[in-house]
Motif scaffolding. Structure first.
Motif, PDB file in Angstrom:
ATOM      1  N   VAL A 190       0.834  -1.204   0.000  1.00  0.00           N
ATOM      2  CA  VAL A 190       0.000   0.000   0.000  1.00  0.00           C
ATOM      3  C   VAL A 190       0.866   1.251   0.000  1.00  0.00           C
ATOM      4  N   ASP A 191       1.894   1.261   0.833  1.00  0.00           N
ATOM      5  CA  ASP A 191       2.765   2.430   0.941  1.00  0.00           C
ATOM      6  C   ASP A 191       3.493   2.716  -0.369  1.00  0.00           C
ATOM      7  N   LYS A 192       4.018   1.669  -1.002  1.00  0.00           N
ATOM      8  CA  LYS A 192       4.793   1.874  -2.233  1.00  0.00           C
ATOM      9  C   LYS A 192       3.904   2.260  -3.410  1.00  0.00           C
ATOM     10  N   GLU A 208      -3.682  -1.824  19.648  1.00  0.00           N
ATOM     11  CA  GLU A 208      -5.114  -1.891  19.926  1.00  0.00           C
ATOM     12  C   GLU A 208      -5.316  -1.921  21.432  1.00  0.00           C
ATOM     13  N   LEU A 209      -6.027  -0.943  21.945  1.00  0.00           N
ATOM     14  CA  LEU A 209      -6.241  -0.834  23.375  1.00  0.00           C
ATOM     15  C   LEU A 209      -7.306  -1.837  23.810  1.00  0.00           C
ATOM     16  N   GLU A 210      -6.895  -2.769  24.657  1.00  0.00           N
ATOM     17  CA  GLU A 210      -7.794  -3.797  25.179  1.00  0.00           C
ATOM     18  C   GLU A 210      -7.504  -3.980  26.659  1.00  0.00           C
ATOM     19  N   ASP A 211      -8.503  -3.791  27.482  1.00  0.00           N
ATOM     20  CA  ASP A 211      -8.307  -3.806  28.932  1.00  0.00           C
ATOM     21  C   ASP A 211      -7.723  -5.134  29.396  1.00  0.00           C
ATOM     22  N   GLY A 212      -6.627  -5.053  30.154  1.00  0.00           N
ATOM     23  CA  GLY A 212      -5.995  -6.249  30.701  1.00  0.00           C
ATOM     24  C   GLY A 212      -5.080  -6.972  29.735  1.00  0.00           C
ATOM     25  N   ARG A 213      -4.840  -6.414  28.563  1.00  0.00           N
ATOM     26  CA  ARG A 213      -4.003  -7.070  27.559  1.00  0.00           C
ATOM     27  C   ARG A 213      -2.542  -7.023  27.990  1.00  0.00           C
ATOM     28  N   ARG A 214      -1.832  -8.135  27.787  1.00  0.00           N
ATOM     29  CA  ARG A 214      -0.413  -8.215  28.144  1.00  0.00           C
ATOM     30  C   ARG A 214       0.391  -8.724  26.958  1.00  0.00           C
ATOM     31  N   ARG A 215       1.643  -8.293  26.904  1.00  0.00           N
ATOM     32  CA  ARG A 215       2.612  -8.765  25.919  1.00  0.00           C
ATOM     33  C   ARG A 215       2.081  -8.626  24.488  1.00  0.00           C
ATOM     34  N   GLN A 216       1.493  -7.480  24.217  1.00  0.00           N
ATOM     35  CA  GLN A 216       1.024  -7.198  22.867  1.00  0.00           C
ATOM     36  C   GLN A 216       2.154  -6.596  22.048  1.00  0.00           C
ATOM     37  N   THR A 217       2.217  -6.930  20.778  1.00  0.00           N
ATOM     38  CA  THR A 217       3.202  -6.346  19.878  1.00  0.00           C
ATOM     39  C   THR A 217       2.535  -5.270  19.035  1.00  0.00           C
ATOM     40  N   ILE A 218       3.349  -4.460  18.413  1.00  0.00           N
ATOM     41  CA  ILE A 218       2.830  -3.348  17.633  1.00  0.00           C
ATOM     42  C   ILE A 218       2.398  -3.837  16.257  1.00  0.00           C
ATOM     43  N   ASP A 219       1.351  -3.238  15.719  1.00  0.00           N
ATOM     44  CA  ASP A 219       0.872  -3.544  14.367  1.00  0.00           C
ATOM     45  C   ASP A 219       1.177  -2.364  13.454  1.00  0.00           C
ATOM     46  N   LEU A 220       1.350  -2.662  12.166  1.00  0.00           N
ATOM     47  CA  LEU A 220       1.660  -1.628  11.184  1.00  0.00           C
ATOM     48  C   LEU A 220       0.424  -1.316  10.346  1.00  0.00           C
ATOM     49  N   MET A 221       0.134  -0.025  10.194  1.00  0.00           N
ATOM     50  CA  MET A 221      -0.956   0.424   9.339  1.00  0.00           C
ATOM     51  C   MET A 221      -0.473   1.585   8.484  1.00  0.00           C
ATOM     52  N   ASN A 222      -1.317   1.999   7.571  1.00  0.00           N
ATOM     53  CA  ASN A 222      -0.984   3.100   6.664  1.00  0.00           C
ATOM     54  C   ASN A 222      -1.774   4.343   7.017  1.00  0.00           C
ATOM     55  N   GLN A 223      -1.132   5.487   6.861  1.00  0.00           N
ATOM     56  CA  GLN A 223      -1.808   6.767   6.982  1.00  0.00           C
ATOM     57  C   GLN A 223      -1.702   7.504   5.651  1.00  0.00           C
ATOM     58  N   VAL A 224      -2.811   8.107   5.216  1.00  0.00           N
ATOM     59  CA  VAL A 224      -2.868   8.820   3.948  1.00  0.00           C
ATOM     60  C   VAL A 224      -3.292  10.260   4.220  1.00  0.00           C
ATOM     61  N   TRP A 225      -2.628  11.194   3.571  1.00  0.00           N
ATOM     62  CA  TRP A 225      -2.910  12.619   3.754  1.00  0.00           C
ATOM     63  C   TRP A 225      -4.071  13.034   2.854  1.00  0.00           C
ATOM     64  N   ASP A 226      -5.109  13.614   3.466  1.00  0.00           N
ATOM     65  CA  ASP A 226      -6.275  14.011   2.676  1.00  0.00           C
ATOM     66  C   ASP A 226      -6.299  15.500   2.367  1.00  0.00           C
ATOM     67  N   GLY A 227      -5.195  16.176   2.682  1.00  0.00           N
ATOM     68  CA  GLY A 227      -5.117  17.607   2.438  1.00  0.00           C
ATOM     69  C   GLY A 227      -5.184  18.431   3.697  1.00  0.00           C
ATOM     70  N   SER A 228      -5.785  17.845   4.763  1.00  0.00           N
ATOM     71  CA  SER A 228      -5.893  18.579   6.031  1.00  0.00           C
ATOM     72  C   SER A 228      -5.507  17.720   7.232  1.00  0.00           C
ATOM     73  N   LYS A 229      -5.606  16.413   7.094  1.00  0.00           N
ATOM     74  CA  LYS A 229      -5.263  15.522   8.202  1.00  0.00           C
ATOM     75  C   LYS A 229      -4.850  14.157   7.666  1.00  0.00           C
ATOM     76  N   TRP A 230      -4.248  13.354   8.579  1.00  0.00           N
ATOM     77  CA  TRP A 230      -3.851  11.992   8.230  1.00  0.00           C
ATOM     78  C   TRP A 230      -5.010  11.039   8.531  1.00  0.00           C
ATOM     79  N   VAL A 231      -5.326  10.196   7.585  1.00  0.00           N
ATOM     80  CA  VAL A 231      -6.405   9.217   7.736  1.00  0.00           C
ATOM     81  C   VAL A 231      -5.786   7.827   7.832  1.00  0.00           C
TER      82      VAL A 231
END
Length: 501
Positions: A190-192, A208-231
């Motif tokens: 998507v990025d390329k 992803e915020l989940e109450d009581g979650r332990r040992r979570q790893t980070i996930d990768l997502m895309n942000q796209v500029w719409d002219g005024s903010k990142w979506v």
């Protein structure tokens, strides 16, 4: 006769202390008595682990800041012997730890508190005007161009283009998408492709915020500029239903963690939600008082999440004591139902009941055969333990093969407790008969269900975790029940004929 005055005074002091601590918690920090109608604060902890190599160490971790929907109200670091500083650059914020010399396993904690704030609005960083166009090999470039042309036809702007692009990449029938995804991940594709189409975008790390979650790893997502903010876009989800509890942690588009002087590094995230008043949240008083520093809230979040379940066990113990002392309900073992109820919390009620009946029923059949061998107690109970493990393993595999994924959670049952339960029920069957086994087994199951219902009650979960003084009140109640020497409710039926005369 020994005076019971000191006992009742002690019980009264426990109740007073429990009420006082709860009132102090409510009035000083604004924690409500009931869940809901409050502001929510997320405690998020990043746990950095690596092996130092007996030389100077510098660790740099990408850290978040206030963003749309979330306000950063506090942050802190725990790193023995390390110096720490928070650095802000064009790439985002980073926490940097340094030490002159370190050796062996190292653990660094970074903790941030975020207030869920729908009013939080942050001026976004405008992307660079010049976009570096990526290069593809021949077949891959042709596939990328074909996907861009297809997405262009069904889109009106950059945001809808990104949405259509993700739909195409998640289309299993698209040969062009398959060619690209054989060489790169969806988030990279998507990025390329967006960069190739000269659309401003970047890869961000989210949790992803989940109450009581332990040992979570980070996930990768895309942000796209719409002219005024990142979506934000999830490249793995064609429907693009972004959960409101998604927090952007790393927007550097470079690296989450950099270690100089160490190796085998990893980052895990733990999180827990607290219901607090808006006043307490905005004034950042969660950890301002000395009493709180000695409570479970001062522990690392991974341990806090564990205590959230542990703090419910006294409620289960109170229920068991009441049912046995006042009601007169028979159970197999004193607090076995509490442990079974804890297992039910993990397995869900219906799955837990079915699993409990299958394991105990099958175990009793096998135990009846073992009784004919005249084995010694130690050997017999060891054989029962191994049998229970084999039964759980067999049922889990069978459930998986036939598609019942709920059956996989049967492994949460306490195997040693179940083994002793089977042993006691088998002996009881031989000495008292099947009726007594049904009474005690049914009583244990009924008690476990009641304890489960209490443990999963939202109000009870809220009170036990946020008001530790409640544990003193529960203790006082158990002590008072322990002094009861009258008739149990189930025994009153024996005197019914006398009442009729």
């Amino acid at each position: 006769m020994t005076s019971k005055a000191p006992f009742y005074i002690s019980v009264a002091l426990l109740i007073i202390a429990g009420i006082a601590l709860s009132l102090f918690r409510h009035q000083t920090y604004g924690v409500p008595w009931t869940p809901g109608e409050t502001r929510q604060i997320w405690d998020i902890e990043a746990r950095v682990e690596f092996n130092a190599q007996s030389k100077p160490v510098k660790a740099s971790l990408a850290i978040p800041h206030t963003q749309d929907g979330f306000t950063l109200i506090n942050e802190s670091s725990s790193s023995s012997g390390y110096g720490v500083s928070y650095v802000k650059s064009e790439l985002g914020r980073r926490a940097e730890w340094s030490i002159r010399n370190a050796d062996g396993a190292q653990t660094i904690y970074y903790k941030a508190q975020f207030l869920v704030d729908p009013q939080a609005k942050v001026k976004p960083q405008v992307p660079a005007k010049k976009i570096t166009v990526p290069t593809f090999d021949g077949p891959t470039e042709a596939a990328a161009i074909s996907i861009i042309e297809r997405a262009n036809k069904s889109s009106a702007d950059d945001i809808t283009f990104a949405r259509e692009l993700i739909k195409i990449l998640n289309d299993s029938d698209s040969q062009n998408a398959g060619l690209l995804l054989n060489k790169m991940s969806k988030v990279s594709a998507v990025d390329k492709i967006l960069a190739y189409a000269k659309i401003p975008s970047k890869i961000v790390g989210v949790i992803e915020l989940e109450d009581g979650r332990r040992r979570q790893t980070i996930d990768l997502m895309n942000q796209v500029w719409d002219g005024s903010k990142w979506v934000l876009f999830n490249p793995k989800n064609a429907t693009q239903n972004i959960d409101k509890n998604i927090l952007v942690w790393d927007e550097s588009n470079v690296s989450l963690l950099d270690i100089v002087g160490g190796q085998n590094s990893q980052v895990h995230f733990s999180m827990i939600a607290q219901d607090v008043s808006p006043k307490q949240a905005t004034l950042d008083k969660v950890e301002a008082d000395g009493l709180l520093n000695f409570s479970i809230h001062s522990l690392p979040l991974e341990e806090q999440a564990m205590f959230k379940t542990i703090m419910l066990i006294p409620i289960g113990a109170l229920i068991v004591v009441f049912l046995r002392v006042i009601v007169g309900l028979k159970t197999s073992g004193t607090f076995m139902p509490v442990l079974i109820a804890v297992a039910f919390v993990q397995t869900q009620l219906l799955t837990g009941i079915v699993g409990f009946l299958l394991i105990v029923g099958t175990g009793l059949i096998i135990r009846s055969y073992l009784s004919r061998l005249n084995l010694l107690l130690v050997a017999r109970i060891s054989a029962v333990i191994i049998t229970v493990i084999m039964i759980i393993s067999l049922f889990t595999v069978v459930a998986f093969k036939i598609g019942l994924t709920e059956g996989l959670s049967i492994t949460f049952f306490p195997m040693i407790i179940l083994s002793w339960t089977i042993e006691r029920m088998s002996i009881l069957w031989e000495e008292e008969g099947a009726k007594e086994v049904v009474l005690q087994g049914g009583g244990s199951l009924a008690t476990a269900v009641l304890v489960y219902l209490a443990m999963t009650n939202t109000y009870i979960q809220h009170l036990t975790f946020n008001f530790i003084g409640l544990q003193l009140i529960v203790l006082a109640g158990i002590l008072l029940l322990g002094t009861y020497t009258g008739y149990r409710l189930t025994e009153l039926k024996r005197f019914k004929p006398l009442a009729e005369d």
